[in-house]
Write a protein that holds these residues in place. Structure first.
Motif, PDB file in Angstrom:
ATOM      1  N   LYS A 271       0.805  -1.179  -0.010  1.00 22.69           N
ATOM      2  CA  LYS A 271       0.130   0.051   0.082  1.00 22.69           C
ATOM      3  C   LYS A 271       0.803   1.240   0.061  1.00 22.69           C
ATOM      4  N   PRO A 272       0.429   2.302  -0.425  1.00 20.02           N
ATOM      5  CA  PRO A 272       1.144   3.521  -0.333  1.00 20.02           C
ATOM      6  C   PRO A 272       1.633   3.990   0.856  1.00 20.02           C
ATOM      7  N   CYS A 273       2.922   4.176   0.980  1.00 24.42           N
ATOM      8  CA  CYS A 273       3.582   4.613   2.250  1.00 24.42           C
ATOM      9  C   CYS A 273       5.070   4.942   1.853  1.00 24.42           C
ATOM     10  N   ASP A 274       5.534   5.973   2.856  1.00 25.77           N
ATOM     11  CA  ASP A 274       6.934   6.380   2.728  1.00 25.77           C
ATOM     12  C   ASP A 274       7.538   6.621   4.158  1.00 25.77           C
ATOM     13  N   ASN A 275       7.074   5.637   4.933  1.00 27.38           N
ATOM     14  CA  ASN A 275       7.560   5.815   6.341  1.00 27.38           C
ATOM     15  C   ASN A 275       8.695   4.683   6.670  1.00 27.38           C
ATOM     16  N   HIS A 276       9.939   5.247   6.600  1.00 21.67           N
ATOM     17  CA  HIS A 276      10.934   4.308   6.944  1.00 21.67           C
ATOM     18  C   HIS A 276      11.196   4.039   8.394  1.00 21.67           C
ATOM     19  N   VAL A 277      11.509   2.616   8.778  1.00 23.36           N
ATOM     20  CA  VAL A 277      11.696   2.149  10.082  1.00 23.36           C
ATOM     21  C   VAL A 277      12.847   1.409  10.171  1.00 23.36           C
ATOM     22  N   ASN A 278      13.248   0.988  11.194  1.00 32.65           N
ATOM     23  CA  ASN A 278      14.298  -0.100  11.235  1.00 32.65           C
ATOM     24  C   ASN A 278      13.754  -1.261  12.135  1.00 32.65           C
ATOM     25  N   CYS A 279      13.904  -2.359  11.578  1.00 34.35           N
ATOM     26  CA  CYS A 279      13.198  -3.624  12.217  1.00 34.35           C
ATOM     27  C   CYS A 279      13.734  -3.950  13.594  1.00 34.35           C
ATOM     28  N   GLU A 280      12.693  -3.965  14.451  1.00 38.49           N
ATOM     29  CA  GLU A 280      12.738  -4.200  15.810  1.00 38.49           C
ATOM     30  C   GLU A 280      13.928  -5.248  16.421  1.00 38.49           C
ATOM     31  N   ASN A 281      14.004  -6.137  15.747  1.00 36.66           N
ATOM     32  CA  ASN A 281      15.005  -7.090  16.060  1.00 36.66           C
ATOM     33  C   ASN A 281      16.262  -6.446  15.922  1.00 36.66           C
ATOM     34  N   GLU A 282      16.958  -6.476  17.199  1.00 33.85           N
ATOM     35  CA  GLU A 282      18.235  -5.666  17.135  1.00 33.85           C
ATOM     36  C   GLU A 282      19.380  -6.286  16.240  1.00 33.85           C
ATOM     37  N   ALA A 283      19.059  -7.703  16.130  1.00 36.23           N
ATOM     38  CA  ALA A 283      20.345  -8.271  15.442  1.00 36.23           C
ATOM     39  C   ALA A 283      19.949  -8.459  13.777  1.00 36.23           C
ATOM     40  N   CYS A 284      18.891  -7.606  13.579  1.00 40.32           N
ATOM     41  CA  CYS A 284      18.633  -7.324  11.984  1.00 40.32           C
ATOM     42  C   CYS A 284      18.728  -5.840  11.863  1.00 40.32           C
ATOM     43  N   HIS A 285      17.845  -5.177  12.353  1.00 37.26           N
ATOM     44  CA  HIS A 285      17.883  -3.665  12.241  1.00 37.26           C
ATOM     45  C   HIS A 285      17.469  -3.177  10.934  1.00 37.26           C
ATOM     46  N   LEU A 286      17.110  -3.956   9.794  1.00 34.78           N
ATOM     47  CA  LEU A 286      16.972  -3.634   8.535  1.00 34.78           C
ATOM     48  C   LEU A 286      16.076  -2.375   8.477  1.00 34.78           C
ATOM     49  N   LEU A 287      16.767  -1.244   7.575  1.00 32.89           N
ATOM     50  CA  LEU A 287      15.707  -0.073   7.279  1.00 32.89           C
ATOM     51  C   LEU A 287      14.909  -0.587   6.134  1.00 32.89           C
ATOM     52  N   PHE A 288      13.713  -0.304   6.281  1.00 36.82           N
ATOM     53  CA  PHE A 288      12.846  -0.565   5.137  1.00 36.82           C
ATOM     54  C   PHE A 288      11.466   0.502   5.452  1.00 36.82           C
ATOM     55  N   ILE A 289      10.526   0.186   4.414  1.00 38.31           N
ATOM     56  CA  ILE A 289       9.281   1.085   4.380  1.00 38.31           C
ATOM     57  C   ILE A 289       8.284   0.040   5.034  1.00 38.31           C
ATOM     58  N   GLN A 290       7.618   0.675   6.007  1.00 32.61           N
ATOM     59  CA  GLN A 290       6.441  -0.104   6.795  1.00 32.61           C
ATOM     60  C   GLN A 290       5.269   0.890   7.156  1.00 32.61           C
ATOM     61  N   CYS A 291       3.961   0.258   6.586  1.00 35.90           N
ATOM     62  CA  CYS A 291       2.934   0.993   7.095  1.00 35.90           C
ATOM     63  C   CYS A 291       2.548   0.794   8.425  1.00 35.90           C
ATOM     64  N   GLU A 292       1.644   1.512   8.928  1.00 35.38           N
ATOM     65  CA  GLU A 292       1.081   1.364  10.297  1.00 35.38           C
ATOM     66  C   GLU A 292       0.487  -0.052  10.797  1.00 35.38           C
TER      67      GLU A 292
END
Length: 343
Positions: A271-292
């Motif tokens: 779905k349309p979204c432009d909110n970057h987050v970091n994965c909550e798993n600290e061993a990953c921490h991947l930056l990606f786009i995630q909707c609410e």
């Protein structure tokens, strides 16, 4: 004498809350020939620590790159100190459009080989022999010219959430990756096209402009002050805003909105979204786009595997991480097989 930060991010955040003082988030850079980087680095840390400056500053023999936060009452003292350094007098300060008193929580002044990693080993390349700087008005005129090639000098995860209309947006992970790709793609137009470049605050396209001049491009231009300054001038002067979406920034805010356009998608549901987050798993921490909705469903994680790990007690998570470095997914921001809708 203390020449490094001793407080944790949590401790600093508490002090900022207690102080209750407004802070200004800003950035600046300057290419210059610096002789003794160690002395210069220590000089900056001593003075800026006294002014409660926080941020990430890189010093190299080719110049300085700073992204930082300054207590509003100390701004004039900070500017006076900058002006006392010959090559930084009246340097452009890009003030963030959206302020956050916790944009930075530590003062880090680090020495690097270069302030912008470029992978180049060419002693004949002079980074100060730059292209023509243009303001927002001239930039708009140039990119309307059919003889112009407009190039985004940022990385894929930055341009994904926002870029100028009609811009070439190389699908690259690093600045150094883009240099050769762009030169190869435009090699037939070194004399007949205007090469116009932009980036966040100007530092990358300034080095790129010098590089392409070095490689024989005749008409090279860069947006002075980058997207940050462009947005300010558009608002101040009532110019047409040709930027779509958000401007990615490298602090805790992650982005500033420049237009209401949402040009990217949630990497998990599409779905349309432009909110970057970091994965909550600290061993990953991947930056990606995630909707609410996906954040709620996935507990702010990028995958079910990370979701399962993140649900474990902290000590179990810590034990799983022991002896393991973070995966290269962190470097490959936004690139992972688990992200179904990554463009």
């Amino acid at each position: 004498m203390q020449l490094y930060n001793k407080l944790s991010a949590k401790e600093r955040a508490a002090l900022i809350d207690e102080a209750g003082t407004d802070r200004l988030t800003l950035s600046f850079y300057k290419y210059a020939h610096i002789g003794n980087t160690d002395i210069f680095r220590n000089h900056l840390f001593i003075h800026w620590d006294e002014l409660e400056v926080l941020g990430r500053i890189y010093v190299a023999s080719e110049g300085i790159n700073g992204q930082l936060s300054v207590p509003a009452p100390n701004f004039e003292a900070f500017k006076t100190h900058l002006d006392s350094i010959s090559f930084l007098e009246n340097v452009r300060l890009n003030i963030a459009r959206e302020q956050d008193i916790k944009s930075f929580l530590k003062l880090k002044v680090k020495i690097r080989k270069k302030i912008v990693a470029d992978g180049l080993d060419d002693e004949t390349f002079d980074v100060t022999d730059k292209g023509v700087h243009v303001d927002a008005k001239k930039f708009n005129e140039l990119i309307d010219d059919p003889d112009t090639v407009l190039v985004d000098m940022r990385n894929h995860y930055e341009s994904e959430i926002g870029h100028f209309k009609g811009a070439v947006t190389p699908d690259v992970d690093t600045f150094r990756d883009s240099l050769d790709i762009i030169e190869e793609d435009l090699k037939e137009h070194k004399e007949d096209k205007k090469l116009v470049m932009y980036c966040t605050g100007g530092i990358r396209c300034e080095k790129a402009s010098a590089y392409y001049r070095h490689k024989g491009f005749k008409n090279v231009f860069q947006l002075e002050g980058g997207i940050i300054e462009y947005a300010r001038q558009v608002e101040e002067k009532g110019l047409e805003n040709k930027y779509l979406g958000k401007n990615f920034v490298f602090d805790h805010r992650r982005s500033e909105r420049i237009s209401e356009d949402v040009i990217s998608n949630c990497h998990q549901c599409g779905k349309p979204c432009d909110n970057h987050v970091n994965c909550e798993n600290e061993a990953c921490h991947l930056l990606f786009i995630q909707c609410e909705e996906c954040a709620s469903k996935m507990d702010s994680c990028c995958s079910t595997e990370c979701q399962e790990i993140n649900s474990l007690p902290y000590e179990e998570q810590k034990a799983l991480r022991k002896g393991k470095g973070n995966s290269n997914k962190i470097f490959k921001k936004g690139r992972s097989e688990v992200l179904k809708y990554k463009q």
